[in-house]
Motif scaffolding. Structure first.
Motif, PDB file in Angstrom:
ATOM      1  N   THR A   1      -7.028  10.128   9.846  1.00 47.47           N
ATOM      2  CA  THR A   1      -5.892   9.354   9.339  1.00 47.47           C
ATOM      3  C   THR A   1      -5.381   8.461  10.456  1.00 47.47           C
ATOM      4  O   THR A   1      -5.339   8.867  11.615  1.00 47.47           O
ATOM      5  CB  THR A   1      -4.756  10.301   8.886  1.00 47.47           C
ATOM      6  OG1 THR A   1      -5.259  11.146   7.852  1.00 47.47           O
ATOM      7  CG2 THR A   1      -3.563   9.536   8.353  1.00 47.47           C
ATOM      8  N   VAL A   2      -4.999   7.226  10.108  1.00 50.09           N
ATOM      9  CA  VAL A   2      -4.469   6.258  11.072  1.00 50.09           C
ATOM     10  C   VAL A   2      -3.051   5.904  10.665  1.00 50.09           C
ATOM     11  O   VAL A   2      -2.760   5.729   9.479  1.00 50.09           O
ATOM     12  CB  VAL A   2      -5.324   4.970  11.092  1.00 50.09           C
ATOM     13  CG1 VAL A   2      -4.681   3.901  11.943  1.00 50.09           C
ATOM     14  CG2 VAL A   2      -6.709   5.259  11.575  1.00 50.09           C
ATOM     15  N   GLU A   3      -2.162   5.805  11.657  1.00 51.00           N
ATOM     16  CA  GLU A   3      -0.779   5.382  11.411  1.00 51.00           C
ATOM     17  C   GLU A   3      -0.367   4.388  12.492  1.00 51.00           C
ATOM     18  O   GLU A   3      -0.464   4.680  13.681  1.00 51.00           O
ATOM     19  CB  GLU A   3       0.152   6.588  11.432  1.00 51.00           C
ATOM     20  CG  GLU A   3       1.594   6.229  11.191  1.00 51.00           C
ATOM     21  CD  GLU A   3       2.510   7.435  11.239  1.00 51.00           C
ATOM     22  OE1 GLU A   3       3.732   7.230  11.217  1.00 51.00           O
ATOM     23  OE2 GLU A   3       2.021   8.578  11.324  1.00 51.00           O
TER      24      GLU A   3
ATOM     25  N   ALA B   1       0.837  -1.196   0.000  1.00 52.67           N
ATOM     26  CA  ALA B   1       0.000   0.000   0.000  1.00 52.67           C
ATOM     27  C   ALA B   1       0.868   1.240   0.000  1.00 52.67           C
ATOM     28  O   ALA B   1       1.870   1.314   0.685  1.00 52.67           O
ATOM     29  CB  ALA B   1      -0.909   0.002   1.224  1.00 52.67           C
ATOM     30  N   ALA B   2       0.496   2.212  -0.828  1.00 52.40           N
ATOM     31  CA  ALA B   2       1.227   3.468  -0.882  1.00 52.40           C
ATOM     32  C   ALA B   2       0.948   4.268   0.376  1.00 52.40           C
ATOM     33  O   ALA B   2      -0.120   4.165   0.965  1.00 52.40           O
ATOM     34  CB  ALA B   2       0.804   4.267  -2.107  1.00 52.40           C
ATOM     35  N   SER B   3       1.919   5.053   0.811  1.00 45.57           N
ATOM     36  CA  SER B   3       1.711   5.905   1.972  1.00 45.57           C
ATOM     37  C   SER B   3       0.578   6.866   1.663  1.00 45.57           C
ATOM     38  O   SER B   3       0.514   7.434   0.580  1.00 45.57           O
ATOM     39  CB  SER B   3       2.996   6.679   2.281  1.00 45.57           C
ATOM     40  OG  SER B   3       2.794   7.454   3.435  1.00 45.57           O
TER      41      SER B   3
ATOM     42  N   GLY C   1       4.645   3.339  10.134  1.00 41.26           N
ATOM     43  CA  GLY C   1       4.957   4.557   9.402  1.00 41.26           C
ATOM     44  C   GLY C   1       4.052   4.855   8.221  1.00 41.26           C
ATOM     45  O   GLY C   1       4.157   5.910   7.623  1.00 41.26           O
ATOM     46  N   GLN C   2       3.151   3.968   7.888  1.00 39.11           N
ATOM     47  CA  GLN C   2       2.243   4.158   6.751  1.00 39.11           C
ATOM     48  C   GLN C   2       0.988   4.872   7.220  1.00 39.11           C
ATOM     49  O   GLN C   2       0.361   4.454   8.189  1.00 39.11           O
ATOM     50  CB  GLN C   2       1.876   2.810   6.144  1.00 39.11           C
ATOM     51  CG  GLN C   2       0.788   2.900   5.097  1.00 39.11           C
ATOM     52  CD  GLN C   2       0.222   1.542   4.737  1.00 39.11           C
ATOM     53  OE1 GLN C   2       0.545   0.538   5.352  1.00 39.11           O
ATOM     54  NE2 GLN C   2      -0.635   1.508   3.757  1.00 39.11           N
ATOM     55  N   LYS C   3       0.602   5.938   6.541  1.00 40.80           N
ATOM     56  CA  LYS C   3      -0.624   6.665   6.873  1.00 40.80           C
ATOM     57  C   LYS C   3      -1.766   6.121   6.030  1.00 40.80           C
ATOM     58  O   LYS C   3      -1.634   5.959   4.819  1.00 40.80           O
ATOM     59  CB  LYS C   3      -0.442   8.153   6.630  1.00 40.80           C
ATOM     60  CG  LYS C   3       0.523   8.756   7.608  1.00 40.80           C
ATOM     61  CD  LYS C   3       0.680  10.237   7.432  1.00 40.80           C
ATOM     62  CE  LYS C   3       1.614  10.721   8.525  1.00 40.80           C
ATOM     63  NZ  LYS C   3       2.450  11.803   8.114  1.00 40.80           N
TER      64      LYS C   3
END
Length: 132
Positions: free
Chosen positions: A43-45, A17-19, A34-36
């Motif tokens: 937004t979840v990280e 999945a892209a950030s 580190g992925q948003k």
């Protein structure tokens, strides 16, 4: 020759999945540190895991921590299976309530170790609070 030049501008994903990926409520979403992940309201990280021990349970509990953000609110939501009762954890952000599920979804069944499900919470649902 220049007339046949094709230009692509935007995120490219090669199997991951892209950030800043867009996600819908009630669906399986892959996550990694580190992925948003952008949901319609926040937004979840994923920030990582931690183990916490108590005198009455020295083996401890493994918690999975997620930062949940809106434009002006940030909080950490922690999920744990505790002593084995795998269920959703409830959190509130921007005056709305949501459920975060790992390992097993009440509606979608077993989840992979890198998948989560976030759904709006219904009134009267019995859950544990995951806000730290």
């Amino acid at each position: 020759m220049l007339g046949s030049l094709l230009v692509f501008v935007g995120p490219v994903s090669w199997g991951q999945a892209a950030s800043g990926q867009q996600a819908l409520y009630g669906t399986r979403v892959k996550y990694q540190a580190g992925q948003k992940i952008e949901f319609p309201d926040f937004t979840v990280e994923y920030v990582g895991e931690r183990r916490t021990s108590l005198p009455v349970y020295p083996r401890g509990f493994l918690y999975y921590d997620f930062k949940v953000r809106t434009a002006n609110i940030e909080r950490v939501v922690s999920w744990s299976s505790g002593t084995g009762d795998i269920g959703p954890v409830e959190f509130e952000i921007g005056s709305k309530r949501f459920l975060l599920e790992l390992r097993r979804s009440d509606k979608l069944g077993k989840l992979n170790n890198d998948e989560l499900v976030i759904s709006p919470a219904s009134a009267g649902q019995a859950t544990q609070s995951g806000d730290d």
